[in-house]
Design a protein around this motif. Structure first.
Motif, mmCIF file in Angstrom:
data_model
loop_
_atom_site.group_PDB
_atom_site.id
_atom_site.type_symbol
_atom_site.label_atom_id
_atom_site.label_comp_id
_atom_site.label_asym_id
_atom_site.label_seq_id
_atom_site.Cartn_x
_atom_site.Cartn_y
_atom_site.Cartn_z
ATOM 1 N N VAL A 210 34.183 34.660 50.562
ATOM 2 C CA VAL A 210 34.987 35.493 51.466
ATOM 3 C C VAL A 210 34.172 36.000 52.657
ATOM 4 O O VAL A 210 34.673 36.791 53.454
ATOM 5 C CB VAL A 210 35.605 36.693 50.706
ATOM 6 N N GLY A 211 32.924 35.547 52.787
ATOM 7 C CA GLY A 211 32.106 35.948 53.933
ATOM 8 C C GLY A 211 31.618 37.383 53.866
ATOM 9 O O GLY A 211 31.484 38.043 54.897
ATOM 10 N N ALA A 212 31.335 37.877 52.671
ATOM 11 C CA ALA A 212 30.866 39.257 52.517
ATOM 12 C C ALA A 212 29.423 39.387 52.999
ATOM 13 O O ALA A 212 28.615 38.477 52.850
ATOM 14 C CB ALA A 212 30.969 39.697 51.061
ATOM 15 N N SER A 213 29.106 40.540 53.567
ATOM 16 C CA SER A 213 27.734 40.800 54.026
ATOM 17 C C SER A 213 26.937 41.591 52.992
ATOM 18 O O SER A 213 25.709 41.542 52.998
ATOM 19 C CB SER A 213 27.755 41.576 55.344
ATOM 20 N N ASP A 214 27.632 42.330 52.118
ATOM 21 C CA ASP A 214 26.957 43.168 51.125
ATOM 22 C C ASP A 214 27.752 43.182 49.823
ATOM 23 O O ASP A 214 28.982 43.032 49.827
ATOM 24 C CB ASP A 214 26.831 44.619 51.618
ATOM 25 N N VAL A 215 27.026 43.386 48.723
ATOM 26 C CA VAL A 215 27.644 43.595 47.412
ATOM 27 C C VAL A 215 27.138 44.934 46.877
ATOM 28 O O VAL A 215 25.928 45.182 46.859
ATOM 29 C CB VAL A 215 27.292 42.470 46.422
ATOM 30 N N HIS A 216 28.053 45.815 46.457
ATOM 31 C CA HIS A 216 27.704 47.143 45.946
ATOM 32 C C HIS A 216 28.035 47.220 44.457
ATOM 33 O O HIS A 216 29.164 46.939 44.054
ATOM 34 C CB HIS A 216 28.506 48.226 46.676
ATOM 35 N N ILE A 217 27.050 47.587 43.652
ATOM 36 C CA ILE A 217 27.260 47.832 42.223
ATOM 37 C C ILE A 217 27.047 49.328 42.005
ATOM 38 O O ILE A 217 25.923 49.824 42.118
ATOM 39 C CB ILE A 217 26.285 46.990 41.377
ATOM 40 N N THR A 279 21.797 28.340 50.588
ATOM 41 C CA THR A 279 20.677 29.174 50.171
ATOM 42 C C THR A 279 20.901 30.565 50.731
ATOM 43 O O THR A 279 21.015 30.747 51.946
ATOM 44 C CB THR A 279 19.342 28.608 50.683
ATOM 45 N N VAL A 280 20.982 31.548 49.838
ATOM 46 C CA VAL A 280 21.289 32.916 50.240
ATOM 47 C C VAL A 280 20.095 33.806 49.930
ATOM 48 O O VAL A 280 19.647 33.888 48.778
ATOM 49 C CB VAL A 280 22.534 33.447 49.499
ATOM 50 N N ASP A 281 19.539 34.445 50.970
ATOM 51 C CA ASP A 281 18.500 35.449 50.771
ATOM 52 C C ASP A 281 19.181 36.781 50.475
ATOM 53 O O ASP A 281 20.086 37.195 51.198
ATOM 54 C CB ASP A 281 17.629 35.583 52.028
ATOM 55 N N VAL A 282 18.734 37.441 49.434
ATOM 56 C CA VAL A 282 19.346 38.696 49.008
ATOM 57 C C VAL A 282 18.331 39.820 49.131
ATOM 58 O O VAL A 282 17.257 39.759 48.546
ATOM 59 C CB VAL A 282 19.850 38.607 47.543
ATOM 60 N N ARG A 283 18.659 40.827 49.935
ATOM 61 C CA ARG A 283 17.844 42.044 50.028
ATOM 62 C C ARG A 283 18.485 43.089 49.138
ATOM 63 O O ARG A 283 19.647 43.442 49.317
ATOM 64 C CB ARG A 283 17.805 42.544 51.472
ATOM 65 N N LEU A 299 23.424 40.193 51.887
ATOM 66 C CA LEU A 299 23.408 38.742 51.749
ATOM 67 C C LEU A 299 23.125 38.096 53.103
ATOM 68 O O LEU A 299 23.824 38.360 54.087
ATOM 69 C CB LEU A 299 24.757 38.242 51.216
ATOM 70 N N LEU A 300 22.109 37.260 53.149
ATOM 71 C CA LEU A 300 21.727 36.565 54.382
ATOM 72 C C LEU A 300 21.765 35.075 54.109
ATOM 73 O O LEU A 300 20.916 34.548 53.391
ATOM 74 C CB LEU A 300 20.326 36.985 54.830
#
Length: 583
Positions: A210-217, A279-283, A299-300
């Motif tokens: 869905v083109g998300a820029s961030d994931v929050h838990i 390939t997704v870089d995750v900060r 997510l980058l």
């Protein structure tokens, strides 16, 4: 329903609802006079060499469009043609067909008519697909024609992994029980079928889809909330039992190489994952909260590539001026704005304008967001006291021509950067300020001497990101009293605007918006502004700056998008209230 009734064909090819008769696509298109017999023969010759389908070859060669092809088939077969971009899908009906089968047979269930199901197909003449869909759905089906190019985005939109994620969360609850056994959890990390691993994989796949820029838990008092940020707005993905929060954060900390025993202090880390050939870089950043550790992941996507300066939405006149600034050999150029406003994207786009074959370019970042060939990139690491200021001092001994500093975080970093700009280096960096005019005073507030600000600062770009209206459900908008007041204050005498907004449809998941666009304002320092800054005279500086930026502020840029129907007044008002108005 967006189903267009097909006109009766002169030679019926279908026996009404149900299984179509076997026909060749080329013959149907010739019969409908959409292609000539000569074009068909040429395409068949090409097919023997390429083994591609006739329809795909006709589209690739420009003989016919996908929409004309689908419309032609609809007329010949007496079936509806459907525009998937605006069709009002029902999630429960769509999911009658599993995603794997939908993608394999290029089909979507549109309506449940009781005895039969209406199914959209890109190739209604595919009898094998028809028979397999009937078998899988266990119901008689009738067919609608849809353009092939609309199916891929529709699959990504409609087959969200919400149910799968919720199911995996429930499975993980059963595995964990009342307490998290960290020993067992660590031992199970390598087990491919572990629910926690599958849950995280599904989370990442859904976020990328869905083109998300961030994931929050986010653990709450009675449940775990998982949200994703799409186009700058958070959307709830699922709510689960809060007992699984520890397992998720534990696994993520292991992936990021963080201390799994430390839960009292915030931690930062990063890792890479492979998701559907991306390939997704995750900060990742963790934060101890009252109900447990919260984790936020930026997510980058590396495969998305670095954007060029002429592709970020900057107005043409401003782009020309900015390129002239970048061509200078020395000075400080700052990009300002709040978190998530696209500052880093603008900086990297600026670097792409610089000839790295002739210049030594060094970046100092925390973290390195994109890997750039031909450029020396340094990652800040506070754990070993490798701070911005320390790396920047070392960078100056590397004979650089251009230095990019990820962020001016403190007075020491700012002062070193400014000294580098004074001594013959072009320095690019970011700063958190409200607008371009207030930027010099933010540097002064940090403790930088006025003469350094005046002599080194060359230009400031302030920016925001604004959501764009969905083009599939665009409609005229009646402004509220507040929106009309803002519009009246911004418009010139005699100027009129017809505002528009997205109503909300299946193409935009009911949001009314699809995608974002950059808003920019540019303040170039000249002799008068430099003199006012050196005297630390805010009133005079702001007066002069307002004169220089008249009609070219963030608010004016968003007004231009409103007048073009590209964004709504609600978005414009959000930007207008966030920055000072400049006449």
């Amino acid at each position: 329903m967006n189903l267009k009734a097909a006109r009766p064909a002169s030679n019926p090819a279908s026996l009404g609802p149900g299984r179509p008769e076997k026909q060749r696509l080329g013959d149907v298109l010739v019969q409908q006079r959409l292609i000539s017999l000569e074009q068909l023969q040429q395409t068949l010759e090409l097919q023997r060499k390429t083994v591609k389908k006739v329809g795909r070859l006709l589209i690739e060669s420009g003989i016919i469009t996908e929409e004309l092809l689908a419309n032609g088939l609809a007329r010949q077969l007496h079936i509806p043609f459907v525009n998937l971009k605006t069709f009002p899908f029902r999630a429960d009906v769509v999911r009658l067909l599993p995603e794997s089968a939908a993608r394999r047979f290029r089909a979507l269930v549109l309506e449940d008519k009781g005895e039969t199901l209406l199914v959209a197909m890109s190739d209604p003449l595919d009898l094998f697909a028809f028979d397999e869909l009937t078998r899988i759905l266990k119901r008689p089906i009738t067919i609608a024609a849809a353009p092939e190019s609309q199916l891929g985005p529709a699959f990504d939109r409609l087959y969200r992994r919400t149910e799968e994620i919720s199911g995996l969360a429930r499975a993980l609850e059963k595995d964990i029980g009342e307490a998290v056994d960290f020993g067992e959890l660590t031992a199970s990390v390598g087990i491919e079928g572990a629910p926690v691993v599958r849950l995280l994989q599904s989370l990442f796949e859904d976020a990328i889809q869905v083109g998300a820029s961030d994931v929050h838990i986010e653990p709450q008092e009675n449940e775990l909330q998982i949200r994703v940020r799409v186009d700058g707005v958070l959307q709830t993905q699922t709510m689960a039992d809060k007992r699984i929060a520890g397992a998720l954060v534990q696994r993520l900390k292991l992936m990021a190489g963080l201390d799994i025993s430390e839960k009292r202090l915030p931690q930062d880390g990063r890792f890479s994952v492979r998701v559907k050939d991306h390939t997704v870089d995750v900060r990742m950043a963790t934060l101890p909260t009252h109900y447990g550790e919260s984790a936020v992941m930026r997510l980058l996507t590396q495969s998305a590539g670095m954007r060029r300066l002429d592709a970020i939405g900057m107005p043409a006149t401003m782009l020309k001026r900015f390129r002239e600034v970048l061509a200078r050999s020395a000075g400080l150029v700052l990009v300002t704005g709040p978190t998530g406003s696209g500052k880093t994207t603008t900086l990297y786009a600026a670097l792409a304008e610089i000839n790295v074959a002739e210049l030594k370019v060094v970046t100092v970042e925390d973290p390195i967001e994109y890997r750039l060939p031909g450029i020396t990139q340094v990652q800040v690491n506070d754990k070993i006291e490798l701070s911005f200021s320390r790396v920047l001092r070392g960078t100056l001994r590397q004979d650089p021509d251009v230095i990019l500093v990820g962020e001016m975080r403190d007075a020491e970093t700012a002062e070193i950067g400014l000294r580098a700009a004074i001594t013959g280096h072009l320095v690019l960096s970011t700063l958190h300020t409200r607008d371009a005019i207030s930027t010099p005073f933010r540097l002064l507030d940090m403790g930088v001497p006025p003469f350094m600000v005046a002599t080194s600062l060359q230009a400031v770009i302030a920016q925001r990101l604004v959501r764009l209206n969905c083009t599939e459900c665009l409609e005229p908008q009646t402004p509220t009293a507040q929106e009309q007041a803002w519009l009246t204050s911004m418009l010139a005498p005699g100027q009129t605007v017809v505002p528009q907004r997205g109503r909300g449809c299946s193409a935009c998941n009911g949001a009314g918006y699809s995608g974002r666009h950059g808003l920019y304002e540019l303040l170039e320092m000249d002799a008068a502004l430099t003199q006012a800054a050196s005297r630390a005279d805010p009133a005079e500086f702001m007066r002069l700056a307002r004169e220089r930026m008249k009609g070219q502020t963030l608010s004016h840029h968003v007004l231009e998008l409103v007048s073009q129907g590209r964004t709504s007044l609600a978005e414009a008002l959000r930007i207008g209230f966030d920055v000072d108005e400049v006449d």
